[in-house]
Structures are given as structure tokens and as C-alpha cells.
Design a protein around this motif. Structure first.
Motif, PDB file in Angstrom:
ATOM      1  N   SER A  44       0.861  -1.178   0.000  1.00 21.56           N
ATOM      2  CA  SER A  44       0.000   0.000   0.000  1.00 21.56           C
ATOM      3  C   SER A  44       0.899   1.231   0.000  1.00 21.56           C
ATOM      4  O   SER A  44       1.972   1.225   0.586  1.00 21.56           O
ATOM      5  CB  SER A  44      -0.928   0.006   1.211  1.00 21.56           C
ATOM      6  N   GLU A  64      -5.580   2.400  -9.168  1.00 23.01           N
ATOM      7  CA  GLU A  64      -6.582   1.701  -8.365  1.00 23.01           C
ATOM      8  C   GLU A  64      -5.943   0.503  -7.670  1.00 23.01           C
ATOM      9  O   GLU A  64      -4.900   0.003  -8.090  1.00 23.01           O
ATOM     10  CB  GLU A  64      -7.701   1.194  -9.290  1.00 23.01           C
ATOM     11  N   SER A  65      -6.615   0.023  -6.645  1.00 22.68           N
ATOM     12  CA  SER A  65      -6.188  -1.211  -5.990  1.00 22.68           C
ATOM     13  C   SER A  65      -6.363  -2.370  -6.973  1.00 22.68           C
ATOM     14  O   SER A  65      -7.299  -2.374  -7.768  1.00 22.68           O
ATOM     15  CB  SER A  65      -7.039  -1.481  -4.755  1.00 22.68           C
ATOM     16  N   ILE A  92      -2.581  -1.956  -2.977  1.00 24.21           N
ATOM     17  CA  ILE A  92      -3.764  -1.418  -2.323  1.00 24.21           C
ATOM     18  C   ILE A  92      -3.668   0.100  -2.411  1.00 24.21           C
ATOM     19  O   ILE A  92      -2.763   0.699  -1.822  1.00 24.21           O
ATOM     20  CB  ILE A  92      -3.858  -1.888  -0.872  1.00 24.21           C
ATOM     21  N   GLY A  93      -4.557   0.693  -3.224  1.00 20.81           N
ATOM     22  CA  GLY A  93      -4.490   2.122  -3.513  1.00 20.81           C
ATOM     23  C   GLY A  93      -4.661   3.008  -2.302  1.00 20.81           C
ATOM     24  O   GLY A  93      -5.033   2.565  -1.228  1.00 20.81           O
TER      25      GLY A  93
END
Length: 94
Positions: free
Chosen positions: A20, A70-71, A92-93
Motif C-alpha cells: 500500500s 486503483e487497488s 492497495i491504492g
């Protein structure tokens, strides 16, 4: 872990998978001094390309227009001379 995955891990190492905010790529056992890294999304769309890398890169989760991605699942290709390595990671955005 397959033998091929072990070879990729010895050449390209990702810190945090899933990741992330950022992904740190480290390159080892390079035949020349620089490598190129290309990141694609799950549809095969080019997200970002980095040229002339040496030992490491921290990708901040942005695309070629510096917009947040985006995720999802992303794929990378590292080219160093004639060596070509591929792998995937989950981002994970923000």
C-alpha cells in the motif's frame, strides 16, 4: 515456490506484497549496470515505465500521468541486457 519464482526473487525483490502507498523493487545479480522496469495492470495496460535503474526503485503507485492507480493486481517486467524477468504483486491504492 517454483524454481522459476526462486530465480525471479533472486533477481528482483519486492518489499511488501501486498503493498500500500508504495512498492520497493530491488535488483540483484544484474549483468550490466542498468535495468528497465515496466508495470502493467491486470488488463495488460501500461501503467508506468522506468529506464536506466541500478539497484532499487520505490514506485509511488502512480501511472505515467502521475495519477494514483486503483487497488488491484499488477504485473512487472524487468529487462537487464538479455535477461527478462516477470512477476506480479497486489497494490492497495491510497
Amino acid at each position: 515456490t517454483t524454481e522459476n519464482e526462486k530465480q525471479i526473487e533472486s533477481f528482483v525483490r519486492l518489499h511488501s506484497n501486498p503493498a500500500s502507498r508504495s512498492v520497493k523493487f530491488e535488483f540483484a545479480q544484474m549483468s550490466d549496470r542498468t535495468a528497465n522496469l515496466t508495470i502493467y495492470d491486470a488488463t495488460g495496460r501500461l501503467i508506468k515505465k522506468f529506464d536506466n535503474l541500478n539497484q532499487r526503485l520505490i514506485w509511488d503507485g502512480t501511472d505515467h500521468m502521475n495519477l494514483p492507480v486503483e487497488s488491484g493486481v499488477y504485473f512487472y517486467v524487468v529487462q537487464n541486457g538479455n535477461d527478462l524477468k516477470r512477476g506480479k504483486f497486489v497494490f492497495i491504492g491510497k
